[in-house]
Design a protein around this motif. Structure first.
Motif, short mmCIF file in Angstrom:
data_model
loop_
_atom_site.label_atom_id
_atom_site.label_comp_id
_atom_site.label_asym_id
_atom_site.label_seq_id
_atom_site.Cartn_x
_atom_site.Cartn_y
_atom_site.Cartn_z
N GLU A 168 -53.27 -41.52 23.12
CA GLU A 168 -54.73 -42.20 23.38
C GLU A 168 -55.27 -41.00 23.75
O GLU A 168 -56.78 -40.09 23.79
N THR A 169 -54.61 -40.40 24.64
CA THR A 169 -54.61 -39.62 26.01
C THR A 169 -55.10 -37.89 25.19
O THR A 169 -56.04 -37.57 24.86
N LEU A 170 -54.19 -37.67 24.56
CA LEU A 170 -53.95 -36.52 23.72
C LEU A 170 -55.12 -36.80 22.65
O LEU A 170 -55.32 -35.69 21.85
N ILE A 207 -44.82 -31.86 23.40
CA ILE A 207 -45.20 -30.66 22.57
C ILE A 207 -46.02 -31.62 21.44
O ILE A 207 -44.86 -30.81 20.12
N SER A 208 -46.62 -31.83 21.98
CA SER A 208 -47.28 -33.40 21.01
C SER A 208 -47.93 -33.16 19.88
O SER A 208 -49.03 -32.66 20.68
N SER A 209 -48.57 -33.78 18.74
CA SER A 209 -49.22 -33.90 17.35
C SER A 209 -50.19 -35.05 18.34
O SER A 209 -49.53 -36.38 17.93
N THR A 210 -50.98 -35.04 17.79
CA THR A 210 -51.81 -36.76 17.40
C THR A 210 -51.54 -36.67 16.18
O THR A 210 -51.85 -35.87 14.82
N GLN A 211 -51.25 -37.85 15.82
CA GLN A 211 -51.41 -38.06 14.77
C GLN A 211 -50.41 -37.23 13.07
O GLN A 211 -51.60 -37.04 12.57
N TYR A 212 -49.53 -36.81 13.13
CA TYR A 212 -48.92 -35.36 12.73
C TYR A 212 -48.40 -36.19 11.54
O TYR A 212 -47.38 -37.15 11.89
N ASP A 213 -48.93 -36.04 10.53
CA ASP A 213 -48.60 -36.39 8.87
C ASP A 213 -46.75 -35.29 8.74
O ASP A 213 -47.74 -34.32 8.52
#
Length: 205
Positions: free
Chosen positions: A136-138, A197-203
């Protein structure tokens, strides 16, 4: 205790593979049966090489692996496809969440997709509260293009240096107080943000 844990993991893996075999159509069951978590990736890929590309592609689709890009062009030659199928199997194996410490498994075709998928191995994240808050934060941040998430194992491989246990004075890179990053969520651990080193909802597909 270690031997008991290994035995439990082995039993859980057998159950996971058994469920995949039950759900799979008959032609691709031999492909699924080649997977053995004890064997190396090289050994598994060698066993997968006995199957035709068509059969491997059907197995990949069963595991939810996209075979074509947005323009409809195939993205895998046979060697890459075999490696991707191996990762697809391993993404379904038990893992430990570093955020909450619980063991978890990502189901085949889960009703609710994971908050994150590892950019390197495609392993899904645990659906614990800390990962939910992190997601949620990202999602509310203006994250730059190319922002990806790494699971704990892949993060350790990419960045194997252990953080310092004690703070040391180092002023050369210190930002003025007004420029430092401020997060409204105090529940996020520093490890979580480091791993993001993140992505939101990376597919991954």
């Amino acid at each position: 205790m270690g031997s008991n844990q290994n035995q439990n993991d082995s039993e859980n893996i057998k159950i996971i593979i058994g469920k995949l075999l039950d759900k799979a159509v008959i032609p691709i069951r031999p492909v699924i049966s080649t997977f053995d978590s004890v064997q190396s990736r090289t050994a598994i890929v060698k066993r997968l090489d006995q199957f035709t590309v068509s059969l491997l592609e059907s197995s990949a689709e069963f595991l939810g692996i996209a075979l074509a890009d947005q323009k409809g062009f195939k993205v895998f030659a046979k060697p890459a496809l075999m490696n991707r199928i191996d990762l697809g199997f391993k993404a379904l194996l038990p893992a430990k969440c570093k955020e909450c410490g619980e063991d978890y498994v990502i189901d085949h075709e889960p009703q609710v997709p994971p908050f994150f998928n590892c950019f390197r191995c495609f392993k899904g994240s645990h659906d614990c509260e800390k990962n939910r808050v992190l997601h949620e934060t990202l999602s509310n941040m203006n994250t730059p293009a190319g922002f990806v998430w790494l699971c704990d194992k892949c993060h350790d491989i990419v960045d194997p240096i252990e953080p310092r246990k004690h703070k040391s004075r180092h002023n050369s890179g210190t930002l003025p107080a007004g420029d430092q990053f401020s997060d409204s969520s105090n529940d996020l651990s520093s490890i979580a943000l480091q791993n993001a080193i993140s992505s939101t909802q990376y597919d991954p597909s």
